[in-house]
Design an enzyme around this catalytic site. Sequence first.
Site, mmCIF file in Angstrom:
data_model
loop_
_atom_site.group_PDB
_atom_site.id
_atom_site.type_symbol
_atom_site.label_atom_id
_atom_site.label_comp_id
_atom_site.label_asym_id
_atom_site.label_seq_id
_atom_site.Cartn_x
_atom_site.Cartn_y
_atom_site.Cartn_z
ATOM 1 N N HIS A 56 28.590 -45.628 -1.376
ATOM 2 C CA HIS A 56 27.253 -46.206 -1.168
ATOM 3 C C HIS A 56 26.754 -45.897 0.242
ATOM 4 O O HIS A 56 25.628 -45.424 0.421
ATOM 5 C CB HIS A 56 27.318 -47.724 -1.393
ATOM 6 C CG HIS A 56 26.025 -48.436 -1.168
ATOM 7 N ND1 HIS A 56 25.225 -48.850 -2.209
ATOM 8 C CD2 HIS A 56 25.389 -48.823 -0.029
ATOM 9 C CE1 HIS A 56 24.157 -49.458 -1.715
ATOM 10 N NE2 HIS A 56 24.228 -49.455 -0.396
ATOM 11 N N GLU A 57 27.595 -46.133 1.247
ATOM 12 C CA GLU A 57 27.174 -45.928 2.641
ATOM 13 C C GLU A 57 26.989 -44.446 2.968
ATOM 14 O O GLU A 57 26.076 -44.081 3.707
ATOM 15 C CB GLU A 57 28.158 -46.590 3.608
ATOM 16 C CG GLU A 57 28.288 -48.098 3.441
ATOM 17 C CD GLU A 57 26.969 -48.865 3.481
ATOM 18 O OE1 GLU A 57 26.034 -48.450 4.200
ATOM 19 O OE2 GLU A 57 26.875 -49.898 2.790
ATOM 20 N N HIS A 74 23.663 -43.346 1.832
ATOM 21 C CA HIS A 74 22.608 -43.698 2.790
ATOM 22 C C HIS A 74 22.435 -42.619 3.852
ATOM 23 O O HIS A 74 21.320 -42.328 4.275
ATOM 24 C CB HIS A 74 22.926 -45.027 3.492
ATOM 25 C CG HIS A 74 22.405 -46.224 2.783
ATOM 26 N ND1 HIS A 74 21.070 -46.420 2.503
ATOM 27 C CD2 HIS A 74 23.046 -47.317 2.291
ATOM 28 C CE1 HIS A 74 20.911 -47.566 1.884
ATOM 29 N NE2 HIS A 74 22.097 -48.132 1.730
ATOM 30 N N CYS A 132 21.811 -53.899 -2.174
ATOM 31 C CA CYS A 132 21.536 -53.218 -0.909
ATOM 32 C C CYS A 132 20.567 -54.057 -0.087
ATOM 33 O O CYS A 132 19.523 -54.469 -0.592
ATOM 34 C CB CYS A 132 20.949 -51.846 -1.184
ATOM 35 S SG CYS A 132 20.641 -50.876 0.298
#
Length: 189
Positions: free
Chosen positions: A149-150, A153, A103
Amino acid sequence: MSKILKATRFGNPVLRQTARHLKTNEILSEEIQNLIENMRYTLEKKKYGVGLAAPQVGVSLALSIIGIKPTLNRPDIERFDQVLVNPEIIETYGRRKQLWEGCISCGTGKDTLFAKVPRYKKVKLRWLDEHGKRHEKILDGIPAHVVQHETDHLNGILFVDRVKDSTSYTMSDEYRQRVVKAKNEKSYD
């Protein structure tokens, strides 16, 4: 004119906030269109990897840019280039598998932290694009991995929060030496 946006690093509170969803008229606004353009430009020019969420550039909005394309290490990879606004994983498929992640919010270049993170192989994703058009699609492989993953976030979750095997933590230069090199050697057998 596009500009490179500064990366937000671990410790900045914006990375722990739940990002605000956008309304269609906001998506079409000049401000958000400029943000999308600058995020795309940043992802490409800084070579930050394959995804960038708005909180990673200090903006708490539910917006991510995905830019997966073939590379020397992954020549057979399918291109997935999308703007994801208000993405929502509405279904997951199969068991989670430990996959390597890094990241930009925790380092760049050889100082990027990597670790194994359990992710689903397939997800059903619902999102709006940069034109406010609604999409729903089942993604698998690398697109599914990156989207998880995004999307994390946008919900204030960092990949380190999901790591189950703390012995997998490694820095980018070690990751490339041990993991990428081993994968490349294996693929030539």
